[in-house]
Design a protein around this motif. Structure first.
Motif, short mmCIF file in Angstrom:
data_model
loop_
_atom_site.label_atom_id
_atom_site.label_comp_id
_atom_site.label_asym_id
_atom_site.label_seq_id
_atom_site.Cartn_x
_atom_site.Cartn_y
_atom_site.Cartn_z
N LEU A 29 25.18 -31.39 23.06
CA LEU A 29 24.39 -31.35 21.83
C LEU A 29 25.00 -30.34 20.88
CD1 LEU A 29 20.80 -31.25 23.40
CD2 LEU A 29 22.31 -33.21 23.05
N ALA A 30 24.98 -30.65 19.59
CA ALA A 30 25.62 -29.80 18.61
C ALA A 30 24.92 -28.46 18.44
CB ALA A 30 25.69 -30.52 17.26
N GLY A 31 23.62 -28.41 18.72
CA GLY A 31 22.88 -27.16 18.57
C GLY A 31 22.31 -26.93 17.18
N ARG A 32 22.25 -27.99 16.36
CA ARG A 32 21.74 -27.83 15.00
C ARG A 32 20.23 -27.91 14.92
NH1 ARG A 32 26.16 -31.56 11.71
NH2 ARG A 32 27.93 -30.12 11.94
N VAL A 33 19.59 -28.40 15.97
CA VAL A 33 18.13 -28.47 16.04
C VAL A 33 17.64 -27.38 16.97
CG1 VAL A 33 16.16 -29.90 16.69
CG2 VAL A 33 18.13 -30.94 15.55
N ALA A 34 16.62 -26.64 16.54
CA ALA A 34 16.17 -25.48 17.30
C ALA A 34 15.60 -25.85 18.66
CB ALA A 34 15.13 -24.71 16.48
N ALA A 35 14.84 -26.92 18.73
CA ALA A 35 14.22 -27.33 20.00
C ALA A 35 14.52 -28.80 20.25
CB ALA A 35 12.72 -27.08 19.96
N THR A 134 15.34 -38.01 2.43
CA THR A 134 15.29 -38.06 3.89
C THR A 134 16.69 -38.10 4.48
OG1 THR A 134 15.15 -40.49 3.96
CG2 THR A 134 13.08 -39.28 3.78
N THR A 135 17.60 -37.33 3.89
CA THR A 135 18.99 -37.31 4.35
C THR A 135 19.29 -36.16 5.30
OG1 THR A 135 19.63 -36.08 2.36
CG2 THR A 135 19.80 -38.48 2.27
N GLY A 136 18.27 -35.40 5.70
CA GLY A 136 18.49 -34.27 6.59
C GLY A 136 18.70 -32.98 5.82
N ARG A 137 18.69 -31.88 6.55
CA ARG A 137 18.73 -30.57 5.89
C ARG A 137 20.14 -30.07 5.61
NH1 ARG A 137 19.46 -26.15 9.57
NH2 ARG A 137 19.72 -26.87 11.72
N MET A 138 21.17 -30.76 6.14
CA MET A 138 22.52 -30.23 6.06
C MET A 138 23.22 -30.57 4.74
SD MET A 138 22.53 -28.68 8.90
CE MET A 138 24.23 -28.12 8.93
N GLY A 139 22.73 -31.56 3.99
CA GLY A 139 23.44 -31.99 2.80
C GLY A 139 22.72 -31.73 1.50
N VAL A 155 13.70 -31.91 10.50
CA VAL A 155 13.14 -31.38 11.75
C VAL A 155 12.99 -29.87 11.66
CG1 VAL A 155 13.52 -31.14 14.23
CG2 VAL A 155 14.10 -33.29 13.08
N ASP A 156 14.03 -29.19 11.17
CA ASP A 156 14.00 -27.74 11.01
C ASP A 156 14.07 -27.38 9.53
OD1 ASP A 156 13.95 -27.12 13.78
OD2 ASP A 156 16.11 -27.50 13.90
N ALA A 157 13.64 -26.19 9.20
CA ALA A 157 13.62 -25.76 7.80
C ALA A 157 15.03 -25.70 7.22
CB ALA A 157 12.95 -24.40 7.69
N PRO A 158 15.23 -26.26 6.04
CA PRO A 158 16.55 -26.20 5.42
C PRO A 158 16.83 -24.84 4.82
CG PRO A 158 15.03 -27.32 3.98
CD PRO A 158 14.27 -27.04 5.24
N GLU A 159 18.10 -24.61 4.53
CA GLU A 159 18.53 -23.36 3.91
C GLU A 159 19.19 -23.66 2.57
OE1 GLU A 159 21.09 -21.44 6.69
OE2 GLU A 159 19.51 -21.11 8.18
N PRO A 161 22.04 -23.75 -0.33
CA PRO A 161 21.49 -24.20 -1.62
C PRO A 161 20.70 -25.50 -1.49
CG PRO A 161 23.81 -24.77 -1.47
CD PRO A 161 23.49 -23.97 -0.24
N MET A 162 19.66 -25.60 -2.29
CA MET A 162 18.84 -26.80 -2.34
C MET A 162 18.25 -26.91 -3.74
SD MET A 162 15.36 -25.73 -0.28
CE MET A 162 16.24 -25.03 1.11
N PRO A 163 17.67 -28.06 -4.08
CA PRO A 163 17.10 -28.19 -5.42
C PRO A 163 16.04 -27.13 -5.71
CG PRO A 163 17.24 -30.33 -4.36
CD PRO A 163 17.57 -29.32 -3.31
N ALA A 164 15.97 -26.71 -6.96
CA ALA A 164 15.02 -25.66 -7.35
C ALA A 164 13.59 -26.10 -7.15
CB ALA A 164 15.26 -25.25 -8.80
N ARG A 165 13.31 -27.38 -7.40
CA ARG A 165 11.96 -27.92 -7.25
C ARG A 165 11.90 -28.70 -5.94
NH1 ARG A 165 11.16 -31.67 -11.99
NH2 ARG A 165 8.95 -31.65 -11.35
N THR A 166 11.60 -28.02 -4.87
CA THR A 166 11.63 -28.64 -3.54
C THR A 166 10.37 -28.28 -2.76
OG1 THR A 166 14.05 -28.62 -3.37
CG2 THR A 166 12.83 -28.71 -1.31
N GLU A 167 9.79 -29.29 -2.12
CA GLU A 167 8.75 -29.09 -1.12
C GLU A 167 9.30 -29.60 0.20
OE1 GLU A 167 4.24 -30.66 -0.01
OE2 GLU A 167 4.82 -30.42 -2.12
N VAL A 168 9.15 -28.83 1.27
CA VAL A 168 9.70 -29.18 2.57
C VAL A 168 8.61 -29.70 3.47
CG1 VAL A 168 10.90 -28.32 4.62
CG2 VAL A 168 11.55 -27.48 2.35
N LEU A 169 8.90 -30.83 4.11
CA LEU A 169 7.99 -31.44 5.08
C LEU A 169 8.69 -31.43 6.43
CD1 LEU A 169 5.42 -33.05 5.80
CD2 LEU A 169 6.63 -35.12 5.09
#
Length: 244
Positions: A29-35, A134-139, A155-159, A161-169
């Motif tokens: 597993l790549a280890g990109r997902v916390a659990a 819904t493209t994932g948190r990495m891009g 699945v996990d909180a993104p970091e 840079p991301m759009p200024a107007r963003t809500e995370v689900l």
């Protein structure tokens, strides 16, 4: 027989379950997902250090066959796997769930990259101020300069840079049709942006968008490395292993 399965996908876990009673299975597993959801058999987490590092690992652990069951968009590891398998003279199979195809009523705009998906928002005929991404948190960097409001599901909180107007689900599939309909309605979504991941776990969003008459920007998946055979299901991959 020792089989290395690359990837934490649903198909990878299913394949490990099919094989582990008969052969030694190690899932990487790549280890990109916390659990992550762990498969049957042995598990290792983390990278190998590129193609050369993977080739050395295959030799050191006497691996007899490799299954690349990574996400369809994990392009780098797929090409590293192809190079490593060739160097170590180990047979390699790519397990890829079939991609999605548009049906009557779909308003798809297909592109080849996340950057192109971001640019495609400018060319939509309908209003597209509220985007379900819904493209994932990495891009998310590809959309960082966009003015639209984005609902980002991962699945996990993104970091940044991301759009200024963003809500995370924060959520993990599979997702049901009723839930996807509710998300589109509650957040007043104007357009869906997704990758062609294929499979049934995240497909209901496409039907919900179709029913709502929303445009969908779809990022095409990269090709499997040249010369690597493919299987569409874990059962096909298990049959290939037993013949290897």
């Amino acid at each position: 027989m020792h089989v290395l399965i690359l990837g934490g996908t649903t198909e990878a876990r299913a394949l490990a379950g099919l094989l582990h009673d008969d052969v030694r299975v190690t899932s990487s597993l790549a280890g990109r997902v916390a659990a992550p959801r762990l498969p049957a058999g042995e598990v290792r987490i983390g990278g190998f250090g590129g193609a050369d590092g993977l080739a050395a690992w295959l030799r050191e652990h006497s691996v007899d066959a490799v299954i690349d069951a990574t996400h369809p968009f994990a392009e780098r590891i797929s090409f590293n796997a192809a190079g490593a398998a060739a160097t170590a003279h180990v047979p390699l199979l790519a397990l890829r769930r079939p991609g999605w195809v548009p049906v009557a009523g779909d308003a798809w705009h297909e592109v080849d990259s996340l950057e192109a998906a971001a640019a495609a928002l400018d060319g939509l005929d309908s209003r597209s101020d509220r985007v379900f991404l819904t493209t994932g948190r990495m891009g998310l960097a590809a959309f960082a300069d966009r003015p639209e409001w984005f609902l980002v599901r991962s699945v996990d909180a993104p970091e940044a840079p991301m759009p200024a107007r963003t809500e995370v689900l924060l959520d993990r599939g599979p997702f049901g049709l009723d839930g996807e309909r509710e998300i589109l309605a509650r957040h007043r979504i104007d357009v869906l942006v997704t990758k062609d991941s294929g499979g049934a776990a995240t497909a209901p969003k496409l039907q919900a968008a179709r029913e709502a008459g929303l445009p969908v920007v779809v990022v095409r998946r990269p090709p499997v490395p040249q010369g690597v055979p493919t299987a569409a299901t874990p059962e096909e991959a298990a049959a290939w292993v037993r013949k290897a």
